[in-house]
Design an enzyme around this catalytic site. Structure first.
Site, PDB file in Angstrom:
ATOM      1  N   CYS A 131       6.128  -0.429   6.954  1.00  0.00           N
ATOM      2  CA  CYS A 131       5.742   0.764   6.209  1.00  0.00           C
ATOM      3  C   CYS A 131       6.912   1.169   5.320  1.00  0.00           C
ATOM      4  O   CYS A 131       8.061   1.169   5.765  1.00  0.00           O
ATOM      5  CB  CYS A 131       5.423   1.887   7.195  1.00  0.00           C
ATOM      6  SG  CYS A 131       4.975   3.436   6.410  1.00  0.00           S
ATOM      7  N   LEU A 132       6.611   1.521   4.065  1.00  0.00           N
ATOM      8  CA  LEU A 132       7.683   1.925   3.151  1.00  0.00           C
ATOM      9  C   LEU A 132       8.377   3.200   3.646  1.00  0.00           C
ATOM     10  O   LEU A 132       9.510   3.471   3.267  1.00  0.00           O
ATOM     11  CB  LEU A 132       7.126   2.132   1.733  1.00  0.00           C
ATOM     12  CG  LEU A 132       6.607   0.851   1.051  1.00  0.00           C
ATOM     13  CD1 LEU A 132       6.015   1.166  -0.310  1.00  0.00           C
ATOM     14  CD2 LEU A 132       7.719  -0.182   0.928  1.00  0.00           C
ATOM     15  N   HIS A 153      -4.128   1.484   7.765  1.00  0.00           N
ATOM     16  CA  HIS A 153      -2.752   2.008   7.818  1.00  0.00           C
ATOM     17  C   HIS A 153      -2.588   3.173   6.835  1.00  0.00           C
ATOM     18  O   HIS A 153      -2.033   4.223   7.182  1.00  0.00           O
ATOM     19  CB  HIS A 153      -1.795   0.854   7.493  1.00  0.00           C
ATOM     20  CG  HIS A 153      -0.351   1.226   7.379  1.00  0.00           C
ATOM     21  ND1 HIS A 153       0.616   0.716   8.218  1.00  0.00           N
ATOM     22  CD2 HIS A 153       0.303   2.046   6.515  1.00  0.00           C
ATOM     23  CE1 HIS A 153       1.791   1.219   7.885  1.00  0.00           C
ATOM     24  NE2 HIS A 153       1.630   2.024   6.842  1.00  0.00           N
ATOM     25  N   GLU A 154      -3.113   2.990   5.607  1.00  0.00           N
ATOM     26  CA  GLU A 154      -2.941   4.028   4.575  1.00  0.00           C
ATOM     27  C   GLU A 154      -3.799   5.257   4.871  1.00  0.00           C
ATOM     28  O   GLU A 154      -3.371   6.387   4.628  1.00  0.00           O
ATOM     29  CB  GLU A 154      -3.262   3.472   3.188  1.00  0.00           C
ATOM     30  CG  GLU A 154      -2.410   2.284   2.740  1.00  0.00           C
ATOM     31  CD  GLU A 154      -0.908   2.505   2.857  1.00  0.00           C
ATOM     32  OE1 GLU A 154      -0.453   3.653   2.793  1.00  0.00           O
ATOM     33  OE2 GLU A 154      -0.194   1.501   3.049  1.00  0.00           O
ATOM     34  N   HIS A 197      -2.036   7.491   7.145  1.00  0.00           N
ATOM     35  CA  HIS A 197      -1.053   8.352   6.469  1.00  0.00           C
ATOM     36  C   HIS A 197      -1.693   9.659   6.017  1.00  0.00           C
ATOM     37  O   HIS A 197      -1.085  10.724   6.125  1.00  0.00           O
ATOM     38  CB  HIS A 197      -0.479   7.659   5.227  1.00  0.00           C
ATOM     39  CG  HIS A 197       0.671   6.737   5.514  1.00  0.00           C
ATOM     40  ND1 HIS A 197       1.832   7.163   6.114  1.00  0.00           N
ATOM     41  CD2 HIS A 197       0.851   5.410   5.257  1.00  0.00           C
ATOM     42  CE1 HIS A 197       2.675   6.143   6.214  1.00  0.00           C
ATOM     43  NE2 HIS A 197       2.108   5.067   5.720  1.00  0.00           N
ATOM     44  N   GLN A 225       2.918   9.907   1.350  1.00  0.00           N
ATOM     45  CA  GLN A 225       4.267   9.324   1.369  1.00  0.00           C
ATOM     46  C   GLN A 225       5.119   9.760   0.183  1.00  0.00           C
ATOM     47  O   GLN A 225       6.339   9.605   0.211  1.00  0.00           O
ATOM     48  CB  GLN A 225       4.182   7.794   1.388  1.00  0.00           C
ATOM     49  CG  GLN A 225       3.619   7.244   2.697  1.00  0.00           C
ATOM     50  CD  GLN A 225       3.439   5.744   2.621  1.00  0.00           C
ATOM     51  OE1 GLN A 225       2.430   5.271   2.124  1.00  0.00           O
ATOM     52  NE2 GLN A 225       4.411   5.000   3.084  1.00  0.00           N
ATOM     53  N   GLY A 275       0.833  -1.197   0.000  1.00  0.00           N
ATOM     54  CA  GLY A 275       0.000   0.000   0.000  1.00  0.00           C
ATOM     55  C   GLY A 275       0.866   1.245   0.000  1.00  0.00           C
ATOM     56  O   GLY A 275       2.012   1.209   0.461  1.00  0.00           O
TER      57      GLY A 275
HETATM   58 ZN    ZN Z   1       2.887   3.173   5.648  1.00  0.00          ZN
END
Ligand code: ZN
Length: 167
Positions: free
Chosen positions: A91-92, A133-134, A137, A51, A46
């Protein structure tokens, strides 16, 4: 086109709250596809526009095993939740760290799709966790915010050190 750069914790731009998308146009769809490319390359399941330093309510996901079921969600809003599920989240924007976080197991949400149409969907398990989670963000929130202060500080310190060595 240059590949998108993914911001890394503790970059303060990850704390900016995304604004709703008002028009689903070609630029937005191009961005969504570039985000999908960056997500697949990373690889991740995701990615939120926040991000990649675009502060609009847009996120992309693909939790399928074959990585061939992309989902684009615009202005997503969770309207119902049920149950609890603990998973190890990564998480990226927090590369290399996986920690247990408790989320709702089943969710219902309203969103706009890439055709600009509003729709509702149910999600459970990994997809539900990933969507939550997204959406966090988009609100300037990261999964490390659910961890203890000590744990968060350790991660912050180590990532800052890595980032310094890279620059
Ligand atoms: Zn993330």
């Amino acid at each position: 086109m240059m590949p998108l750069t993914i911001l890394e914790y503790p970059d303060h731009r990850l704390r900016i709250r995304a604004k709703p998308v008002t028009t689903v146009n070609g630029n937005l769809i191009t961005l969504a596809h570039r985000m999908l490319d960056a997500m697949y390359v990373a690889p991740g399941i995701g990615l939120a526009a926040t991000q990649v330093n675009v502060h609009r309510q847009l996120l992309v996901l693909d939790v399928s095993e074959d990585r061939n079921d992309p989902l684009i969600l615009i202005n997503p809003v969770i309207t119902a939740r049920e149950g609890e599920l603990e998973t190890n989240e990564g998480c990226l924007s927090v590369p290399g760290y996986y920690e247990p976080v408790i989320r709702s197991e089943n969710i219902r949400l309203d969103a706009v799709n890439s055709d600009g149409e509003t729709f509702s969907m149910d999600a459970n398990g990994l997809l539900a966790v990933c969507i939550q989670h997204e959406i966090d963000h988009l609100k300037g929130k990261l999964f490390v915010d659910y961890l203890s202060l000590t744990k968060r500080q350790i991660i912050r310190k180590k990532l800052l050190k890595q980032q310094k060595q890279r620059d």
